[in-house]
Design a protein around this motif. Structure first.
Motif, mmCIF file in Angstrom:
data_model
loop_
_atom_site.group_PDB
_atom_site.id
_atom_site.type_symbol
_atom_site.label_atom_id
_atom_site.label_comp_id
_atom_site.label_asym_id
_atom_site.label_seq_id
_atom_site.Cartn_x
_atom_site.Cartn_y
_atom_site.Cartn_z
ATOM 1 N N GLY A 229 0.909 -1.263 0.111
ATOM 2 C CA GLY A 229 -0.073 0.070 -0.008
ATOM 3 C C GLY A 229 0.844 1.441 0.098
ATOM 4 O O GLY A 229 0.399 2.458 0.160
ATOM 5 N N LEU A 295 -8.166 6.491 9.592
ATOM 6 C CA LEU A 295 -8.726 5.752 8.393
ATOM 7 C C LEU A 295 -7.524 4.905 7.857
ATOM 8 O O LEU A 295 -7.540 3.541 7.491
ATOM 9 N N GLU A 298 -6.252 2.439 10.083
ATOM 10 C CA GLU A 298 -7.421 1.275 10.217
ATOM 11 C C GLU A 298 -6.963 0.155 9.117
ATOM 12 O O GLU A 298 -7.462 -0.820 9.180
ATOM 13 N N HIS A 299 -6.772 0.797 7.832
ATOM 14 C CA HIS A 299 -6.593 -0.062 6.863
ATOM 15 C C HIS A 299 -5.002 -0.027 6.520
ATOM 16 O O HIS A 299 -4.723 -0.430 5.198
ATOM 17 N N HIS A 300 -4.176 -0.156 7.357
ATOM 18 C CA HIS A 300 -2.948 -0.406 7.139
ATOM 19 C C HIS A 300 -2.103 0.309 6.088
ATOM 20 O O HIS A 300 -1.197 -0.145 5.412
ATOM 21 N N HIS A 302 -3.194 1.574 3.192
ATOM 22 C CA HIS A 302 -3.627 1.281 1.991
ATOM 23 C C HIS A 302 -4.658 2.463 1.363
ATOM 24 O O HIS A 302 -5.780 2.516 2.128
ATOM 25 N N ALA A 305 -8.266 1.516 0.248
ATOM 26 C CA ALA A 305 -8.991 0.895 1.198
ATOM 27 C C ALA A 305 -9.722 2.277 2.133
ATOM 28 O O ALA A 305 -11.172 2.075 2.590
ATOM 29 N N ALA A 306 -8.917 2.804 2.469
ATOM 30 C CA ALA A 306 -9.056 4.056 3.321
ATOM 31 C C ALA A 306 -10.425 4.978 2.915
ATOM 32 O O ALA A 306 -11.331 5.436 3.312
ATOM 33 N N ALA A 309 -13.505 3.416 2.957
ATOM 34 C CA ALA A 309 -14.133 3.604 4.094
ATOM 35 C C ALA A 309 -14.681 4.963 4.500
ATOM 36 O O ALA A 309 -14.962 5.118 5.631
#
Length: 311
Positions: A229, A295, A298-300, A302, A305-306, A309
């Motif tokens: 990511g 965010l 929470e999505h490591h 990426h 993905a953030a 979300a």
């Protein structure tokens, strides 16, 4: 006791089987050629390198997927080699922090003989598997780590020793060589053998072999970082802006990712402490800087993905 007569003879016999050590009779009088003809001949030979790398792409991809899976769990990528191979590993590792904002301990380059060997030959270092064991022991390897042994010949004791130690420590091991059927490939869990053939200067593996190794290491680190990511598309959204050029590049990256105005980009970068990825999320996701940070955590890290979300 080592036999001082038999040892060189045995080594000569081993080298005689390697494609990287072959002599090219067509270049026997190259020192008499016009300079432009020499340059053309070198360039013609170099064209074989990308093709040789292409033949190994499935193996490279398999190695990347295995490395990325371990690094996603907190593992490290460790390159180990001697001479040119070692220098290329150190170079690739040293480029990861500024390019991908990677922690310097995340990708590590080890060269036989230590930092001094980057600029001068350290006699005997490449012949020591024990030295590789010592260098890797200092890292405290775990099963989440990967050791990539790099050696054009595929027989360099330091690279072999690194792979052997890594395997015994439970780490993933990868052997990168420029000859087929190499001892390094046999010792590693995964093997990449990029066969580029005889060098322009016989045995000078800093040439085609070095180019091939550089291309493969570029792929390993870059695609692994994409999988982790560290990019958004082909944009370096994790770039570390440590100088004026990189600050300007950060602004350009945010502009390319968002299409926002210069004023909006400047505000977003200021709000996020210059973090490109956070600034992109602020602009595209319509969130404030703390929410962007949450965010992404929470999505490591990426960004896609953030963004998905974002409220």
């Amino acid at each position: 006791m080592n036999d001082p007569v038999r040892e060189p003879a045995t080594l000569r016999a081993q080298l005689g089987t390697l494609a990287t050590e072959e002599f090219r009779p067509d270049l026997a009088d190259v020192d008499t050629w016009p300079t432009l003809d020499i340059a053309r001949a070198m360039n013609a030979g170099d064209r074989a390198v990308p093709e040789a790398v292409a033949a190994q792409l499935p193996r490279i991809a398999a190695a990347v997927d295995a490395i990325a899976a371990r690094m996603a769990r907190g593992g490290r990528l460790v390159y180990a080699g001697a001479g040119t191979a070692g220098r290329l590993g150190v170079l690739d590792a040293s480029e990861c922090p500024p390019t991908f904002n990677a922690d310097p301990s995340q990708v590590v380059g080890l060269i036989a003989g230590g930092p001094d060997a980057l600029v001068r030959s350290v006699e005997g270092a490449e012949d020591s598997a024990a030295l590789a064991h010592e260098d890797l022991k200092a890292l405290g390897l775990t099963e989440r780590d990967t050791v990539v042994g790099v050696s054009a010949s595929g027989r360099t004791p330091y690279a072999l020793g690194a792979v052997e130690y890594g395997r015994d420590a439970g780490a993933l091991t990868v052997g990168l060589a420029c000859n087929t059927g190499s001892a390094l490939a046999a010792a590693a869990d995964l093997a990449v053998e990029v066969v580029v053939g005889p060098e322009f200067i016989s045995g000078s593996t800093r040439l085609k072999s070095g180019t091939a190794q550089k291309l493969v290491l570029n792929m390993i680190s870059t695609i692994t970082m994409i999988r982790l990511g560290k990019t958004y598309g082909n944009l370096m959204v994790d770039v570390r802006a440590t100088n004026a050029k990189l600050r300007a590049r950060s602004h350009r990256i945010v502009a390319q990712a968002t299409g926002a105005s210069d004023e909006e980009i400047a505000r977003a970068l200021e709000a996020t402490g210059g973090e490109v990825k956070h600034a992109v999320l602020v602009l595209l996701g319509g969130v404030d800087a703390p929410t962007a940070a949450r965010l992404l955590a929470e999505h490591h890290g990426h960004l896609r993905a953030a963004l998905a979300a974002a409220p």
